[in-house]
Scaffold this motif. Structure first.
Motif, PDB file in Angstrom:
ATOM      1  N   HIS A   3       0.890  -1.212  -0.039  1.00 27.39           N
ATOM      2  CA  HIS A   3       0.115  -0.098  -0.034  1.00 27.39           C
ATOM      3  C   HIS A   3       0.998   1.300   0.049  1.00 27.39           C
ATOM      4  O   HIS A   3       0.448   2.462   0.317  1.00 27.39           O
ATOM      5  N   ASP A  59     -15.743   1.924   6.114  1.00 27.97           N
ATOM      6  CA  ASP A  59     -14.594   1.501   5.812  1.00 27.97           C
ATOM      7  C   ASP A  59     -13.959   0.747   7.281  1.00 27.97           C
ATOM      8  O   ASP A  59     -14.152   1.411   8.318  1.00 27.97           O
ATOM      9  N   LYS A  76      -6.785   3.734   4.334  1.00 28.19           N
ATOM     10  CA  LYS A  76      -8.452   4.058   3.748  1.00 28.19           C
ATOM     11  C   LYS A  76      -8.697   5.635   3.613  1.00 28.19           C
ATOM     12  O   LYS A  76      -9.515   5.967   3.288  1.00 28.19           O
ATOM     13  N   VAL A 123     -15.756   7.164  -1.054  1.00 27.20           N
ATOM     14  CA  VAL A 123     -14.899   6.142  -0.937  1.00 27.20           C
ATOM     15  C   VAL A 123     -13.505   6.797  -1.432  1.00 27.20           C
ATOM     16  O   VAL A 123     -13.229   7.003  -2.496  1.00 27.20           O
ATOM     17  N   THR A 124     -12.656   7.052  -0.453  1.00 21.07           N
ATOM     18  CA  THR A 124     -11.475   7.920  -0.705  1.00 21.07           C
ATOM     19  C   THR A 124     -10.218   7.218  -0.182  1.00 21.07           C
ATOM     20  O   THR A 124      -9.415   7.976   0.580  1.00 21.07           O
ATOM     21  N   PRO A 125      -9.852   5.886  -0.514  1.00 19.99           N
ATOM     22  CA  PRO A 125      -8.461   5.227   0.145  1.00 19.99           C
ATOM     23  C   PRO A 125      -7.384   5.950  -0.562  1.00 19.99           C
ATOM     24  O   PRO A 125      -7.504   6.664  -1.571  1.00 19.99           O
ATOM     25  N   ARG A 147      -4.709   4.084  -1.054  1.00 19.34           N
ATOM     26  CA  ARG A 147      -4.322   3.100  -2.062  1.00 19.34           C
ATOM     27  C   ARG A 147      -5.411   2.035  -1.542  1.00 19.34           C
ATOM     28  O   ARG A 147      -5.529   1.664  -0.614  1.00 19.34           O
ATOM     29  N   ASP A 148      -5.860   1.378  -2.751  1.00 20.72           N
ATOM     30  CA  ASP A 148      -6.577   0.362  -2.357  1.00 20.72           C
ATOM     31  C   ASP A 148      -6.663  -0.578  -3.725  1.00 20.72           C
ATOM     32  O   ASP A 148      -6.533  -0.140  -4.821  1.00 20.72           O
ATOM     33  N   ASN A 200     -11.775  -1.947  -3.696  1.00 16.13           N
ATOM     34  CA  ASN A 200     -13.013  -0.899  -2.787  1.00 16.13           C
ATOM     35  C   ASN A 200     -14.385  -1.449  -3.319  1.00 16.13           C
ATOM     36  O   ASN A 200     -14.741  -0.700  -4.109  1.00 16.13           O
ATOM     37  N   LEU A 242     -15.033   9.169  -5.644  1.00 11.73           N
ATOM     38  CA  LEU A 242     -14.151   7.947  -5.431  1.00 11.73           C
ATOM     39  C   LEU A 242     -12.697   8.552  -5.485  1.00 11.73           C
ATOM     40  O   LEU A 242     -12.358   9.281  -6.696  1.00 11.73           O
ATOM     41  N   SER A 243     -11.761   7.943  -4.684  1.00  5.76           N
ATOM     42  CA  SER A 243     -10.295   8.265  -5.018  1.00  5.76           C
ATOM     43  C   SER A 243      -9.802   7.633  -6.198  1.00  5.76           C
ATOM     44  O   SER A 243     -10.105   6.546  -6.538  1.00  5.76           O
ATOM     45  N   ALA A 265      -8.248   4.134  -5.872  1.00  3.58           N
ATOM     46  CA  ALA A 265      -8.902   2.970  -5.492  1.00  3.58           C
ATOM     47  C   ALA A 265      -8.886   2.204  -6.785  1.00  3.58           C
ATOM     48  O   ALA A 265      -9.141   2.899  -7.861  1.00  3.58           O
TER      49      ALA A 265
END
Length: 467
Positions: A91, A264, A270, A359-361, A363-364, A367, A387-388, A391
């Motif tokens: 990550h 999350d 996340k 939804v803003t990780p 790094r994912d 998701n 949204l990130s 992701a």
């Protein structure tokens, strides 16, 4: 038809309890269709020096087989190398990585012992499908034990670029172990290309005419297989008792307010503190949203034995307290932080009542919350997905509002855009997103992977079937 043998760290229930994740449901579906075995850790700790009995459970044509691990194995394999070295490295969090040789040895030891317990359970025509970062070395251990069956591997989390992976001691041995799998699956084309770059730049791999890669004296196939959800089932969950009750409760409490929702588990990947800070920035920049917009963050704790996770939880509690203290009024609280999990049917009602899915990780891998949020929406009045770009879901879901979660201002502006979006634009974006969610389902994902693995090994499977 060959039996499927699934290997993962934890074994999910064979029936949908309402709390099983979408992946578990998808794997059970493919196991029931073809007949199979699901093998993994029981979740139990055994006495030192023992691994306890093999626990077998059968339901129709599907079996589960689980084993215990010792406390030392748990500490070194799961809490240790898997979650203190591999998870942060994959990550891109090298600042949190614990490069401890003892932990790596424990990880390798558990992979070997899992292979030893699995070998007697395998049949000549089985297809073995290994899941996730806990078992990078399992394929190699099975090969060392003489297993020639087709073995595939799917990585559910990101695979980093070589510039990051090479910070991991013995990274070459990890890549060499991965080459023992016949087919390697990744969530996105970006993760796939990062893996291929490593093989070409660090291991002198070469591309073959059939798109396979020759490396470490072997030939391996790799491709991107973006995972999905059971979209049809999830889209109906809001009609269940739990879904309907939660939707009604949310709408009563919100009245005319708009709700931003995030779901999350507590994890530094996340982007949760950044999310809270962006909501604070939104209220600073656009004070007209005070009293009109609330944020609900569902964040159940995880891996509490890892210090970094406890620090994130304390940080979130501090941020929510500060923001609420700064902006709350007698009839309005900006942030609601809930530190427990909800069944999927309940979440469907919460998603449907929320105007924005956040939804803003940082790094994912994929998701799936992004896809669940879309599936749960009312087609005539859908919410907006923010949204990130980091992701895995962002590679497919371009009709969401794509944001950089490292930029608090950009994230705040993304929220502002989502809150103000017209119904016509919301419907257009949702229709495009929903088409992808209902096409790239969990079932389609598993079948595509297994079809490719079978195709690669079709001569071998035909030979073993005749034997």
């Amino acid at each position: 038809m060959s039996r499927i043998v699934v290997v993962s760290n934890r074994v999910g229930p064979l029936s949908d309890t309402g709390r099983a994740g979408g992946l578990a449901v998808a794997l059970v579906d493919v196991l029931r269709e073809r007949g199979g075995l699901w093998f993994g850790w029981s979740g139990q700790i055994s006495e030192e020096g023992t691994y306890g009995p093999l626990r077998l459970h059968e339901e129709g044509n599907v079996s589960t087989a689980t084993i215990d691990v010792t406390q030392a194995d748990y500490d070194e394999f799961y809490a240790g190398f898997a979650n203190r070295a591999l998870w942060p490295t994959l990550h891109y969090r090298l600042d949190l990585t614990d490069f401890d040789k003892r932990l790596e040895q424990g990880y390798r030891r558990v992979n070997e012992r899992f292979a030893q317990r699995l070998v007697p359970l395998l049949r000549p025509d089985d297809i073995v499908w290994v899941h996730d970062y806990h078992f990078f070395f399992l394929g190699e251990e099975l090969r060392n034990a003489g297993i020639t069956n087709p073995i595939g591997f799917f990585l559910h989390i990101p695979f980093p670029v070589p510039e990051v992976l090479t910070a991991l001691p013995n990274h070459r041995r990890l890549a060499e172990a991965m080459s023992n799998y016949d087919l390697l699956g990744f969530q996105t084309s970006g993760h796939l290309h990062a893996f291929e770059r490593y093989l070409f730049e660090e291991a002198d791999g070469t591309r073959n005419d059939d798109h396979s890669i020759s490396v470490f004296g072997r030939t391996v196939m790799a491709d991107a297989y973006p995972i999905g959800i059971d979209a049809n089932a999830f889209s109906n969950f809001h009609q269940s008792t739990e879904g309907a009750d939660n939707y009604s409760l949310m709408r009563r409490e919100l009245d005319t307010q708009k709700q931003i929702v995030g779901v999350d588990r507590i994890d530094y990947s996340k982007g949760l503190p950044e999310r809270f800070e962006a909501f604070e920035r939104l209220l600073e920049m656009y004070p007209e949203h005070k009293g009109e917009v609330t944020m609900l963050q569902i964040a159940p704790p995880s891996r509490s034995e890892v210090r970094a996770y406890l620090e994130i939880q304390r940080q979130l509690e501090g941020l929510s307290g500060r923001i609420n203290g700064r902006f709350s009024d007698l009839d309005w609280t900006p942030i609601h932080l809930i530190s427990r999990s909800f069944p999927r049917r309940s979440l469907a009602g919460i998603y449907r009542a929320s105007a924005v899915g956040l939804v803003t990780p940082l790094r994912d891998g994929m998701n799936l919350v992004a896809k669940e949020y879309v599936a749960a929406q009312d087609p005539s009045d859908p919410g907006v997905l923010v949204l990130s770009r980091f992701a895995g879901a962002a590679e497919e879901m371009r009709e969401a509002i794509i944001v950089n979660p490292y930029s608090i201002d950009e994230l705040a502006e993304g929220l502002r855009q989502a809150i103000q979006m017209t119904r016509d634009e919301r419907i257009d974006r949702w229709n495009a997103l929903n088409e992808k969610v209902t096409t790239n389902t969990a079932s389609a994902w598993s079948r595509r992977f297994l079809d490719d693995l079978t195709s690669i090994n079709s001569p071998l499977l035909a030979e073993t079937s005749r034997a």
